[in-house]
Design a protein around this motif. Structure first.
Motif, short mmCIF file in Angstrom:
data_model
loop_
_atom_site.label_atom_id
_atom_site.label_comp_id
_atom_site.label_asym_id
_atom_site.label_seq_id
_atom_site.Cartn_x
_atom_site.Cartn_y
_atom_site.Cartn_z
N TYR A 82 45.16 178.37 -92.73
CA TYR A 82 44.82 177.38 -91.70
C TYR A 82 43.42 176.82 -91.88
CZ TYR A 82 48.96 178.76 -89.18
OH TYR A 82 50.27 178.99 -88.82
N PHE A 83 43.31 175.54 -91.60
CA PHE A 83 42.03 174.86 -91.55
C PHE A 83 41.82 174.41 -90.11
CE2 PHE A 83 39.54 170.79 -92.43
CZ PHE A 83 38.33 171.45 -92.46
N VAL A 84 40.71 174.85 -89.52
CA VAL A 84 40.39 174.53 -88.12
C VAL A 84 39.05 173.81 -88.11
CG1 VAL A 84 40.00 175.47 -85.81
CG2 VAL A 84 41.59 176.63 -87.37
N THR A 85 39.03 172.62 -87.54
CA THR A 85 37.82 171.83 -87.50
C THR A 85 37.84 170.91 -86.29
OG1 THR A 85 36.30 170.50 -88.84
CG2 THR A 85 38.64 169.92 -88.95
N ARG A 134 27.51 164.24 -73.69
CA ARG A 134 28.94 164.44 -73.41
C ARG A 134 29.73 163.37 -74.17
NH1 ARG A 134 32.44 167.23 -70.58
NH2 ARG A 134 34.02 166.24 -69.28
N GLN A 135 30.70 163.81 -74.97
CA GLN A 135 31.48 162.89 -75.78
C GLN A 135 32.86 163.45 -76.09
OE1 GLN A 135 29.76 162.79 -79.90
NE2 GLN A 135 28.26 164.12 -78.91
N GLN A 136 33.78 162.55 -76.32
CA GLN A 136 35.13 162.95 -76.70
C GLN A 136 35.13 163.38 -78.16
OE1 GLN A 136 38.82 161.69 -75.38
NE2 GLN A 136 37.88 163.09 -73.93
N SER A 137 35.86 164.45 -78.43
CA SER A 137 35.99 164.96 -79.78
C SER A 137 37.45 165.24 -80.08
CB SER A 137 35.16 166.23 -79.95
OG SER A 137 33.78 165.93 -79.85
N THR A 138 37.74 165.45 -81.34
CA THR A 138 39.10 165.73 -81.79
C THR A 138 39.13 167.10 -82.45
OG1 THR A 138 39.56 163.39 -82.17
CG2 THR A 138 40.96 164.97 -83.32
N LEU A 139 40.04 167.95 -81.98
CA LEU A 139 40.32 169.24 -82.60
C LEU A 139 41.47 169.02 -83.59
CD1 LEU A 139 40.34 172.40 -82.80
CD2 LEU A 139 42.02 172.34 -80.95
N LEU A 140 41.32 169.56 -84.77
CA LEU A 140 42.34 169.43 -85.80
C LEU A 140 42.62 170.80 -86.39
CD1 LEU A 140 44.05 167.49 -87.58
CD2 LEU A 140 42.06 167.30 -89.08
N VAL A 141 43.88 171.22 -86.32
CA VAL A 141 44.32 172.47 -86.95
C VAL A 141 45.43 172.10 -87.91
CG1 VAL A 141 45.26 174.78 -86.60
CG2 VAL A 141 43.76 173.77 -84.85
N MET A 142 45.24 172.50 -89.18
CA MET A 142 46.20 172.17 -90.21
C MET A 142 46.58 173.44 -90.98
SD MET A 142 44.24 168.80 -91.64
CE MET A 142 45.65 167.89 -92.25
#
Length: 147
Positions: A82-85, A134-142
Motif C-alpha cells: 500500500y501507498f498512503v499519501t 485551513r485547506q482542503q486536502s486529498t487522501l490517497l490510498v493505493m
C-alpha cells in the motif's frame, strides 16, 4: 509505531538534517538519503519490491518531488503493498504544472496501482497562515497490482 507492532521502519529523505534528527529518535531501523524521481533505474535495487507500506507526507508540492517519484514508490512496494499519501487539493487538480494527479491516474490506468481510497478532508487550523492555513486536502490510498 513500535508499540503498535511496527518495527521494520525505514526513513528516506533528501535532507541529511532531517535524517540525522530522526536517527536520534531511534524509531527507524534504517535511513536512506536520496532524491526520488530520478528514474527507477537509479532507485536502489536493494529497496525494490521490499515494502508492504510506503507513506509520503509534505512531498507533493512545487519544488519538492517530481511526479516521476511515483514510479520509485511503485518500485519500492511489494505487489499487494500500500501507498498512503495526502496532498493539497490544489495539487490534486488536472492541469497543475507538477502533474501529480495525471501521473497517479496513469499508474492506475496502466494497471500498476488500484485506488483503495480517495477522500477529501480539511487540514490546518482556523486562522493559520501559509502551510498551516485551513485547506482542503486529498487522501490517497493505493495498492500495487503489478511489477
Amino acid at each position: 509505531m513500535q508499540s503498535a507492532g511496527f518495527e521494520n521502519l525505514h526513513a528516506l529523505d533528501v535532507s541529511t538534517n532531517f535524517l540525522d534528527a530522526v536517527r536520534e529518535r531511534g524509531f527507524y531501523k534504517d535511513h536512506h538519503n536520496f532524491f526520488l524521481g530520478k528514474g527507477v533505474d537509479q532507485f536502489p535495487s536493494e529497496l525494490k519490491n521490499s515494502y508492504d507500506v510506503v507513506t509520503a507526507g509534505g512531498t507533493w508540492m512545487p519544488g519538492h518531488m517530481p511526479n516521476q517519484a511515483v514510479d520509485d514508490v511503485h518500485a519500492a512496494l511489494k505487489v499487494g503493498g500500500y501507498f498512503v499519501t495526502a496532498m493539497r487539493n490544489s495539487m490534486w487538480t488536472d492541469g497543475v504544472e507538477e502533474g501529480y494527479k495525471e501521473k497517479f491516474m496513469s499508474m492506475v490506468d496502466s494497471g500498476k496501482f488500484e485506488i483503495v481510497k480517495l477522500e477529501n478532508f480539511w487540514r490546518g487550523t482556523e486562522g493559520g497562515t501559509g502551510l498551516f492555513a485551513r485547506q482542503q486536502s486529498t487522501l490517497l490510498v493505493m495498492v500495487k497490482k503489478t511489477e
